[in-house]
Design a protein around this motif. Structure first.
Motif, PDB file in Angstrom:
ATOM      1  N   GLY A   1      -5.490 -10.571   0.353  1.00  0.00           N
ATOM      2  CA  GLY A   1      -4.280  -9.772   0.780  1.00  0.00           C
ATOM      3  C   GLY A   1      -3.629  -9.212   0.050  1.00  0.00           C
ATOM      4  N   THR A   2      -3.402  -9.404  -1.328  1.00  0.00           N
ATOM      5  CA  THR A   2      -2.852  -8.599  -2.111  1.00  0.00           C
ATOM      6  C   THR A   2      -3.605  -7.128  -2.324  1.00  0.00           C
ATOM      7  OG1 THR A   2      -2.356 -10.630  -3.411  1.00  0.00           O
ATOM      8  CG2 THR A   2      -2.207  -8.337  -4.781  1.00  0.00           C
TER       9      THR A   2
ATOM     10  N   SER B   1       0.202 -11.461   2.961  1.00  0.00           N
ATOM     11  CA  SER B   1       0.278 -11.727   1.704  1.00  0.00           C
ATOM     12  C   SER B   1      -0.115 -13.373   1.596  1.00  0.00           C
ATOM     13  CB  SER B   1       1.703 -11.727   1.495  1.00  0.00           C
ATOM     14  OG  SER B   1       2.431 -12.543   2.203  1.00  0.00           O
ATOM     15  N   GLY B   2      -0.483 -13.974   2.301  1.00  0.00           N
ATOM     16  CA  GLY B   2      -0.938 -15.372   2.146  1.00  0.00           C
ATOM     17  C   GLY B   2      -2.319 -15.578   2.117  1.00  0.00           C
ATOM     18  N   TYR B   3      -3.016 -14.417   2.067  1.00  0.00           N
ATOM     19  CA  TYR B   3      -4.466 -14.653   1.963  1.00  0.00           C
ATOM     20  C   TYR B   3      -5.113 -14.188   0.603  1.00  0.00           C
ATOM     21  CZ  TYR B   3      -4.680 -14.687   7.099  1.00  0.00           C
ATOM     22  OH  TYR B   3      -4.299 -15.009   8.133  1.00  0.00           O
TER      23      TYR B   3
ATOM     24  N   ASN C   1      -0.184   0.305   0.519  1.00  0.00           N
ATOM     25  CA  ASN C   1       0.957   1.180  -0.183  1.00  0.00           C
ATOM     26  C   ASN C   1       0.309   2.538  -0.617  1.00  0.00           C
ATOM     27  OD1 ASN C   1       3.512  -0.480  -0.983  1.00  0.00           O
ATOM     28  ND2 ASN C   1       1.785  -1.770  -0.896  1.00  0.00           N
TER      29      ASN C   1
ATOM     30  N   ASN D   1       4.515  -2.146   3.152  1.00  0.00           N
ATOM     31  CA  ASN D   1       4.998  -3.354   2.780  1.00  0.00           C
ATOM     32  C   ASN D   1       5.346  -4.256   3.777  1.00  0.00           C
ATOM     33  OD1 ASN D   1       5.313  -3.668  -0.444  1.00  0.00           O
ATOM     34  ND2 ASN D   1       5.698  -1.675  -0.033  1.00  0.00           N
TER      35      ASN D   1
ATOM     36  N   THR E   1      -2.731  -5.301   0.711  1.00  0.00           N
ATOM     37  CA  THR E   1      -1.265  -4.669   0.633  1.00  0.00           C
ATOM     38  C   THR E   1      -1.450  -3.426  -0.394  1.00  0.00           C
ATOM     39  OG1 THR E   1      -0.454  -6.878   0.825  1.00  0.00           O
ATOM     40  CG2 THR E   1       1.035  -5.219   0.123  1.00  0.00           C
TER      41      THR E   1
ATOM     42  N   GLY F   1       2.294  -5.757   4.982  1.00  0.00           N
ATOM     43  CA  GLY F   1       1.519  -6.514   3.994  1.00  0.00           C
ATOM     44  C   GLY F   1       2.243  -7.737   3.909  1.00  0.00           C
ATOM     45  N   MET F   2       3.333  -7.955   4.527  1.00  0.00           N
ATOM     46  CA  MET F   2       4.037  -9.187   4.356  1.00  0.00           C
ATOM     47  C   MET F   2       3.431 -10.268   5.194  1.00  0.00           C
ATOM     48  SD  MET F   2       8.047  -8.415   4.477  1.00  0.00           S
ATOM     49  CE  MET F   2       8.608  -9.877   4.936  1.00  0.00           C
TER      50      MET F   2
END
Length: 357
Positions: A112-113, A106-108, A120, A99, A116, A102-103
């Motif tokens: 990005g999700t 995360s804006g993509y 995980n 995570n 991430t 992933g931060m």
């Protein structure tokens, strides 16, 4: 109840997915399908497919999920507390690292999700594998902290250690009380509720011998509870299947990662086969008997005649039998003897001697 809940959740998820798919095709207006199909058609189609899914497919998937959950539960129960704590620590560490990475991405949006979620899964699995392989080192850190706590422990405080579960036979035997008084056994002493029930049943037996043994066991148990230096706890333990007392004892020891204290030979063998650690009082008794070598002098009192002609029998304080050659003429007398040989048998140790000239 759990099965119905899983079926309901699966059906709702399938119905929602079906609705979104039908709604997407409807709104995309492929081949101008919206001109002939009313707006509520996607919702109706999703509900119909959801009902079919619930009655045809949901119970199959829920049975498989419950089966997988039971397998995972069985594996977790069989794991020692050390393995379980190491696995949880590794998974948490892996997810934390995933995570944090992933931060940054995360804006993509969806990409990005997705990355991430993938991180995980990967780091969670890697954390689990690494922690399982390094569990001894993690346990070493815990032992170091225990050592630090021990150095600042107040006088008279309890000493940590793996729990010890007492068997019915060892309670009736009574020697465990003397061992606890010496302080050689550390850790919590556990008395299972089914062992206590068996003692009560023996104490209420119509057979006078069994009744006396049961009452002796209850008296010993009361004395054990009065030992302030030992933490004694009566624990309720039950299983779904109907098991004998010995089987319950081993299952409980395996579940809570404890030792079984007994003097039952058969229980000892079964425990070794199942991988449960056993502390056998009889083995302890044999191990601490004094070592006698041929040629040593001893002073004994001849109690009775032996099986062979001319032999006399004497005993040490720990119950070791001494066979005195020609000792039948000195029954009731205290004589000096010389050890000629020592024989170790399954029943114990026998010492052969002859009268010293």
């Amino acid at each position: 109840m759990l099965k119905r809940g899983i079926e309901f959740i699966l059906t709702m998820a399938f119905t929602a997915l079906s609705y979104f798919l039908f709604d997407f095709f409807y709104k995309s207006n492929l081949s101008r399908i919206g001109d002939v199909i009313p707006p509520y058609a996607p919702a109706a189609a999703g509900i119909v497919l959801g009902i079919i899914f619930f009655f045809v497919v949901a119970h199959i998937i829920s049975d498989e999920i419950i089966k997988r959950m039971e397998n995972i539960e069985t594996r977790l129960v069989k794991m020692s507390l050390k393995d379980l704590m190491a696995s949880i620590f590794g998974i948490i560490l892996g997810l934390a690292i995933a995570n944090l990475i992933g931060m940054a991405i995360s804006g993509y949006g969806v990409i990005g999700t997705s990355i991430t979620v993938l991180l995980n899964i990967i780091f969670g699995f890697l954390g689990l594998r690494v922690a399982r392989r390094k569990k001894d080192e993690i346990g070493g850190i815990g032992s170091l902290m225990d050592g630090v706590k021990e150095n600042v422990r107040l006088k008279g405080g309890s000493v940590s250690g793996r729990p010890k579960i007492l068997d019915t036979s060892v309670i009736i035997d009574g020697r465990i009380l003397d061992i606890l008084k010496t302080g050689f056994i550390e850790g919590k002493i556990i008395i299972p509720n089914f062992v206590l029930e068996e003692l009560r049943h023996i104490a209420d037996s119509a057979d006078s011998l069994k009744r006396n043994r049961g009452r002796r066991g209850l008296d010993i148990l009361n004395e054990i509870q009065k030992q302030t230096a030992v933490n004694v706890e009566i624990v309720d333990f039950s299983t779904k299947e109907q098991l004998e007392v010995d089987s319950k004892l081993l299952k409980m020891a395996e579940k809570i990662d404890a030792f079984v204290v007994t003097n039952d030979f058969n229980l000892n063998k079964v425990a070794e086969f199942q991988g449960v650690r056993v502390l056998n009082i009889n083995e302890l008794s044999n191990a601490i008997k004094p070592v006698v070598l041929p040629g040593e002098d001893m002073q004994v009192t001849v109690i009775k005649a032996g099986k062979e002609y001319g032999q006399g029998i004497a005993y040490l304080n720990d119950g070791t039998m001494i066979v005195v050659e020609g000792g039948n003429k000195f029954i009731g007398e205290q004589i000096n003897v010389i050890v000629t040989s020592v024989l170790q048998t399954a029943a114990g140790r026998m010492i052969f001697t002859k009268k010293k000239d």
